[in-house]
Design a protein around this motif. Structure first.
Motif, PDB file in Angstrom:
ATOM      1  N   VAL A 249       0.900  -1.275  -0.346  1.00 27.14           N
ATOM      2  CA  VAL A 249      -0.211   0.131   0.039  1.00 27.14           C
ATOM      3  C   VAL A 249       0.688   1.327   0.122  1.00 27.14           C
ATOM      4  O   VAL A 249       1.748   1.312   1.015  1.00 27.14           O
ATOM      5  N   MET A 250       0.306   1.961  -0.977  1.00 21.79           N
ATOM      6  CA  MET A 250       1.158   3.524  -0.876  1.00 21.79           C
ATOM      7  C   MET A 250       1.051   4.777  -1.123  1.00 21.79           C
ATOM      8  O   MET A 250      -0.092   4.537  -1.915  1.00 21.79           O
ATOM      9  N   ASP A 251       0.921   5.274  -0.464  1.00 23.71           N
ATOM     10  CA  ASP A 251      -0.169   6.858  -0.340  1.00 23.71           C
ATOM     11  C   ASP A 251       0.778   7.694  -1.001  1.00 23.71           C
ATOM     12  O   ASP A 251      -0.061   8.733  -1.223  1.00 23.71           O
ATOM     13  N   GLY A 252       1.836   7.694  -1.984  1.00 26.67           N
ATOM     14  CA  GLY A 252       2.137   9.252  -2.877  1.00 26.67           C
ATOM     15  C   GLY A 252       2.416  10.435  -1.361  1.00 26.67           C
ATOM     16  O   GLY A 252       3.245  11.182  -2.510  1.00 26.67           O
TER      17      GLY A 252
ATOM     18  N   CYS B  77      -7.881 -14.699  -1.422  1.00 23.85           N
ATOM     19  CA  CYS B  77      -7.033 -14.858  -1.229  1.00 23.85           C
ATOM     20  C   CYS B  77      -6.754 -15.908   0.256  1.00 23.85           C
ATOM     21  O   CYS B  77      -7.835 -15.529   0.429  1.00 23.85           O
ATOM     22  N   LYS B  78      -6.887 -17.547  -0.357  1.00 21.12           N
ATOM     23  CA  LYS B  78      -6.950 -18.218   0.524  1.00 21.12           C
ATOM     24  C   LYS B  78      -6.173 -18.133   1.776  1.00 21.12           C
ATOM     25  O   LYS B  78      -5.276 -19.501   2.348  1.00 21.12           O
ATOM     26  N   LYS B  79      -4.688 -17.382   1.589  1.00 22.69           N
ATOM     27  CA  LYS B  79      -3.443 -17.656   2.192  1.00 22.69           C
ATOM     28  C   LYS B  79      -3.605 -16.189   2.646  1.00 22.69           C
ATOM     29  O   LYS B  79      -4.201 -15.500   2.698  1.00 22.69           O
ATOM     30  N   PRO B  80      -2.281 -16.130   3.986  1.00 21.99           N
ATOM     31  CA  PRO B  80      -2.598 -15.465   4.889  1.00 21.99           C
ATOM     32  C   PRO B  80      -1.948 -13.838   4.465  1.00 21.99           C
ATOM     33  O   PRO B  80      -1.336 -14.204   3.668  1.00 21.99           O
ATOM     34  N   LEU B  81      -2.562 -13.026   5.087  1.00 21.90           N
ATOM     35  CA  LEU B  81      -2.143 -11.749   4.356  1.00 21.90           C
ATOM     36  C   LEU B  81      -0.557 -10.689   4.912  1.00 21.90           C
ATOM     37  O   LEU B  81      -1.139 -11.106   5.867  1.00 21.90           O
ATOM     38  N   ASP B  82       0.322 -10.247   3.999  1.00 19.57           N
ATOM     39  CA  ASP B  82       0.873 -10.029   4.392  1.00 19.57           C
ATOM     40  C   ASP B  82       0.898  -8.236   4.284  1.00 19.57           C
ATOM     41  O   ASP B  82       1.756  -8.072   2.710  1.00 19.57           O
ATOM     42  N   VAL B  83       0.482  -6.970   5.077  1.00 21.22           N
ATOM     43  CA  VAL B  83       0.253  -5.824   4.880  1.00 21.22           C
ATOM     44  C   VAL B  83       0.875  -5.073   4.961  1.00 21.22           C
ATOM     45  O   VAL B  83       1.543  -5.436   5.305  1.00 21.22           O
TER      46      VAL B  83
ATOM     47  N   GLY C  55      -9.188  -8.689   7.853  1.00 23.49           N
ATOM     48  CA  GLY C  55      -8.460 -10.245   8.761  1.00 23.49           C
ATOM     49  C   GLY C  55      -6.920 -10.693   8.225  1.00 23.49           C
ATOM     50  O   GLY C  55      -6.184 -11.865   8.070  1.00 23.49           O
ATOM     51  N   ALA C  56      -5.915  -9.687   7.729  1.00 25.87           N
ATOM     52  CA  ALA C  56      -4.887 -10.016   7.726  1.00 25.87           C
ATOM     53  C   ALA C  56      -3.742 -10.057   9.289  1.00 25.87           C
ATOM     54  O   ALA C  56      -4.867 -10.915   9.909  1.00 25.87           O
ATOM     55  N   TYR C  57      -2.842 -11.079   8.119  1.00 23.29           N
ATOM     56  CA  TYR C  57      -2.056 -11.814   8.984  1.00 23.29           C
ATOM     57  C   TYR C  57      -0.615 -10.519   9.970  1.00 23.29           C
ATOM     58  O   TYR C  57      -0.781 -10.465  10.996  1.00 23.29           O
ATOM     59  N   TYR C  58       0.273 -10.431   8.877  1.00 17.29           N
ATOM     60  CA  TYR C  58       1.321  -9.700   9.413  1.00 17.29           C
ATOM     61  C   TYR C  58       0.730  -7.842   9.143  1.00 17.29           C
ATOM     62  O   TYR C  58       0.305  -7.342   7.759  1.00 17.29           O
TER      63      TYR C  58
ATOM     64  N   ALA D 221       4.965  -5.813  12.649  1.00 23.93           N
ATOM     65  CA  ALA D 221       5.885  -6.200  11.651  1.00 23.93           C
ATOM     66  C   ALA D 221       6.629  -5.136  11.485  1.00 23.93           C
ATOM     67  O   ALA D 221       5.518  -4.068  11.175  1.00 23.93           O
ATOM     68  N   ILE D 222       7.938  -4.448  11.939  1.00 22.91           N
ATOM     69  CA  ILE D 222       8.523  -3.644  11.182  1.00 22.91           C
ATOM     70  C   ILE D 222       9.514  -3.176   9.919  1.00 22.91           C
ATOM     71  O   ILE D 222       9.942  -4.778  10.012  1.00 22.91           O
ATOM     72  N   THR D 223       9.111  -2.119   9.044  1.00 27.24           N
ATOM     73  CA  THR D 223       9.953  -2.055   8.071  1.00 27.24           C
ATOM     74  C   THR D 223      11.311  -1.537   8.068  1.00 27.24           C
ATOM     75  O   THR D 223      10.629  -0.503   8.552  1.00 27.24           O
TER      76      THR D 223
END
Ligand code: DX5
Ligand code: ZN
Length: 215
Positions: A34-37, A57-63, A81-84, A110-112
């Motif tokens: 997700v990007m906000d400009g 999507c049937k797999k866990p989401l990493d947002v 219902g995201a995972y990370y 999670a931290i980036t």
């Protein structure tokens, strides 16, 4: 190796079709950029699109939120219902508070870190996160060249995790292919995000398999 294909490189005109092969693949997570400009010089997609993707999507989401004030969106990410929930170190002032709020919302914090942000800054929050995402390109665009200095950061982060007893996984994002993936596996990475390498491959499912086989 755990593998998180990045939807940024998908064919947005055929999301259902992309999700079909993806759901049948051995990918571990779906990585959503997700990007906000503002935080990054590009805009990708927002919650209306994420909601649709989360449904199919049937797999866990990493947002991966490349946005300013990511803490404002904890409820929306939880509602998916995201995972990370991946928030940028550089976008926050009160890291500890926000990571706790993310966990309280039922998400895995999670931290980036951007390529120029040192791993040492994590020493006081490493035990609060379930994953650290090291950017191996400057965030904002897919298809960029891997920054090799990331390999040293992986080694340093592995040491910090070991010393502190943290259970955080090490995830890498940007310029991942079989060659850089192999180097990252040897350096100690746990999760590889891959956009163009997977979605641009003639056989994306096979590309996932190939990355998964790295150790
Ligand atoms: C870049 C994004 C990445 C991007 C990676 O800012 O965070 O997830 O999709 O794309 P590739 O794998 O093509 O470098
Ligand atoms: Zn990303």
């Amino acid at each position: 190796m755990l593998v998180a294909p990045s939807l940024l490189a998908a064919d947005f005109g055929n999301l259902e079709r992309e999700m079909e092969w993806f759901n049948q693949s051995h990918a571990d997570y779906l990585h959503l950029d997700v990007m906000d400009g503002v935080f990054v010089p590009n805009i990708s997609f927002g919650f209306p699109v994420l909601k649709h993707v989360a449904r199919i999507c049937k797999k866990p989401l990493d947002v991966h939120l490349m946005i300013v004030e990511p803490q404002k969106f904890i409820p929306q990410v939880a509602a998916l219902g995201a995972y990370y929930m991946n928030v940028h170190y550089e976008a926050l002032t009160h890291h500890h508070r926000v990571l706790q709020q993310i966990r309280e919302a039922g998400l895995h914090p999670a931290i980036t870190l951007c390529p120029s942000t040192p791993v040492s800054l994590l020493s006081d929050i490493i035990t609060e996160v379930d994953m650290v995402l090291l950017m191996s390109v400057n965030p904002g665009f897919g298809g960029q060249k891997f920054i090799t200095h990331t390999l040293q950061k992986v080694v340093e982060l592995r040491r910090l995790i070991h010393e502190t007893g943290s259970t955080a996984l090490i995830e890498i994002d940007g310029g991942v292919n079989m060659e850089t993936g192999q180097q990252l596996a040897e350096a100690g990475a746990d999760v590889l995000v891959a956009g163009s390498f997977v979605f641009g491959a003639p056989n994306p499912r096979q590309a996932v398999e190939n990355l998964k086989s790295l150790s």
